[in-house]
Design a protein around this motif. Structure first.
Motif, PDB file in Angstrom:
ATOM      1  N   CYS A 216      78.163 -37.016  37.805  1.00 34.25           N
ATOM      2  CA  CYS A 216      78.100 -37.860  36.609  1.00 34.25           C
ATOM      3  C   CYS A 216      76.738 -38.543  36.493  1.00 34.25           C
ATOM      4  O   CYS A 216      76.170 -38.645  35.402  1.00 34.25           O
ATOM      5  CB  CYS A 216      79.217 -38.908  36.671  1.00 34.25           C
ATOM      6  SG  CYS A 216      79.283 -40.011  35.245  1.00 34.25           S
TER       7      CYS A 216
ATOM      8  N   LYS B  69      74.281 -36.062  35.150  1.00 29.90           N
ATOM      9  CA  LYS B  69      74.491 -35.787  33.723  1.00 29.90           C
ATOM     10  C   LYS B  69      73.937 -36.905  32.852  1.00 29.90           C
ATOM     11  O   LYS B  69      73.384 -36.656  31.770  1.00 29.90           O
ATOM     12  CB  LYS B  69      75.985 -35.599  33.452  1.00 29.90           C
ATOM     13  CG  LYS B  69      76.556 -34.269  33.941  1.00 29.90           C
ATOM     14  CD  LYS B  69      78.025 -34.149  33.579  1.00 29.90           C
ATOM     15  CE  LYS B  69      78.585 -32.800  34.012  1.00 29.90           C
ATOM     16  NZ  LYS B  69      80.035 -32.672  33.672  1.00 29.90           N
TER      17      LYS B  69
ATOM     18  N   GLU C 220      83.362 -43.125  25.517  1.00 28.82           N
ATOM     19  CA  GLU C 220      83.112 -41.681  25.503  1.00 28.82           C
ATOM     20  C   GLU C 220      82.533 -41.226  26.839  1.00 28.82           C
ATOM     21  O   GLU C 220      82.926 -40.189  27.380  1.00 28.82           O
ATOM     22  CB  GLU C 220      82.154 -41.328  24.368  1.00 28.82           C
ATOM     23  CG  GLU C 220      81.919 -39.827  24.203  1.00 28.82           C
ATOM     24  CD  GLU C 220      81.057 -39.488  23.010  1.00 28.82           C
ATOM     25  OE1 GLU C 220      80.455 -38.407  23.016  1.00 28.82           O
ATOM     26  OE2 GLU C 220      80.988 -40.308  22.075  1.00 28.82           O
TER      27      GLU C 220
ATOM     28  N   ASN D 166      85.342 -41.258  29.394  1.00 27.65           N
ATOM     29  CA  ASN D 166      86.245 -40.108  29.255  1.00 27.65           C
ATOM     30  C   ASN D 166      85.633 -38.861  29.889  1.00 27.65           C
ATOM     31  O   ASN D 166      86.331 -38.057  30.514  1.00 27.65           O
ATOM     32  CB  ASN D 166      86.560 -39.860  27.786  1.00 27.65           C
ATOM     33  CG  ASN D 166      87.542 -40.871  27.225  1.00 27.65           C
ATOM     34  OD1 ASN D 166      88.305 -41.485  27.972  1.00 27.65           O
ATOM     35  ND2 ASN D 166      87.528 -41.055  25.923  1.00 27.65           N
ATOM     36  N   SER D 167      84.325 -38.684  29.720  1.00 23.93           N
ATOM     37  CA  SER D 167      83.637 -37.556  30.334  1.00 23.93           C
ATOM     38  C   SER D 167      83.672 -37.690  31.854  1.00 23.93           C
ATOM     39  O   SER D 167      83.908 -36.712  32.577  1.00 23.93           O
ATOM     40  CB  SER D 167      82.187 -37.502  29.841  1.00 23.93           C
ATOM     41  OG  SER D 167      81.482 -36.456  30.486  1.00 23.93           O
TER      42      SER D 167
ATOM     43  N   ASN E 256      85.601 -35.270  34.720  1.00 25.47           N
ATOM     44  CA  ASN E 256      84.908 -34.756  35.893  1.00 25.47           C
ATOM     45  C   ASN E 256      85.615 -35.161  37.184  1.00 25.47           C
ATOM     46  O   ASN E 256      85.638 -34.422  38.170  1.00 25.47           O
ATOM     47  CB  ASN E 256      83.465 -35.273  35.914  1.00 25.47           C
ATOM     48  CG  ASN E 256      82.686 -34.749  37.106  1.00 25.47           C
ATOM     49  OD1 ASN E 256      82.429 -33.562  37.213  1.00 25.47           O
ATOM     50  ND2 ASN E 256      82.306 -35.655  38.003  1.00 25.47           N
TER      51      ASN E 256
END
Length: 282
Positions: free
Chosen positions: A41, A44, A62, A65-66, A70
């Motif tokens: 994370c 990213k 958002e 949630n991503s 993961n």
């Protein structure tokens, strides 16, 4: 304080913040697994430190949630470990058929492939109509995929091979329709499946079940959280209920080990000892 100690502190603060902000508890997940996934994370989001994730994840739903997607293990497939499903078909379902109706809890169901696998076997053994499957996961995004029952055709041949190794009575294609590179499982399989959010790390007893299936989830928990979950499963199972774990998981070293009999070692199928006769008998 060494750089490694600082990183550990940052991770602890991040996980504590997530728990307080969203009620999602990763604090007792295996630290190596958590650190690896948080690291993904961090890459990213292109931030330098673990602590830089705190304001981003706590204020950006958002992004959270991503992150949550993961953090879900999500390593699953249809009829994963076919030997388990074959033994379940040949040894467990005949016992279940002695009951007029059974409740099955599939905990940590991820995106649902194994839930539908179970439904197919119950259907073939003429027992789906006398069963209800409660499929739960902490990740609402994974559950949404599970509820849709739509998967890529990329692994279909592998799924078919798995299915045939379970004592299949048909072809996998008979239970789905292919379109645009995806296959959609029959709505008939969903009629006795209830999808619901449930967090094994923080939520309580789900109900009295005849069977609990939780495969390849506990390996990502530390010993304290594993023990909590085993207590939860013990309290959620009816006397002589079945507990099905992953191939690398066992109830043996938990506080409730003496309350379960190991029926099938390779497939990791246990049975709760009866409150009346002191042993589980098939």
């Amino acid at each position: 304080m060494s750089p490694g100690d600082v990183e550990e502190l940052e991770i602890e603060l991040l996980l504590e913040g997530i728990f307080r902000r969203y009620g999602v508890d990763f604090r007792n997940y295996s630290r190596a697994s958590v650190k690896r996934r948080i690291g993904i994370c961090r890459e990213k989001l292109n931030v330098e430190r673990f602590s830089d994730l705190i304001p981003e994840l706590l204020n950006n739903k958002e992004a959270f949630n991503s992150f949550l997607l993961n953090m879900s293990v999500g390593v699953t497939e249809m009829f994963r470990d076919p030997e388990f499903f074959l033994t379940f078909r040949e040894k467990v379902i005949p016992v279940m058929k002695t009951y007029p109706f059974v409740k099955i809890w599939h905990a940590g169901c991820s995106t649902g492939e194994e839930v539908y696998s179970l439904a197919i076997i119950l259907q073939e053994e003429s027992f789906l109509d006398r069963s209800v499957i409660y499929a739960t996961d902490f990740n609402a995004l994974s559950l949404d995929i599970a509820q849709k029952g739509i998967y890529s055709m990329e692994d279909f041949k592998h799924f078919e091979a798995n299915y045939q190794a379970t004592g299949a009575k048909s072809r996998l294609g008979d239970y789905c329709k292919e379109k645009y590179g995806f296959f959609k499982l029959s709505d008939q399989l969903k009629k006795n499946i209830v999808f619901s959010t449930h967090n094994l790390a923080s939520d309580g007893v789900f109900g009295e079940m005849n069977v609990i299936i939780c495969r390849n989830v506990l390996i990502y928990f530390d010993k304290m959280l594993q023990n909590r979950v085993f207590h939860l499963f013990r309290d959620s199972l009816s006397p002589l209920g079945f507990l099905c774990l992953g191939t690398k998981e066992t109830v043996k070293f938990s506080d409730v080990a003496d309350e379960f009999d190991l029926l099938f070692k390779k497939e990791k199928i246990f049975r709760k000892i009866s409150n009346t006769n002191g042993q589980a008998i098939l």
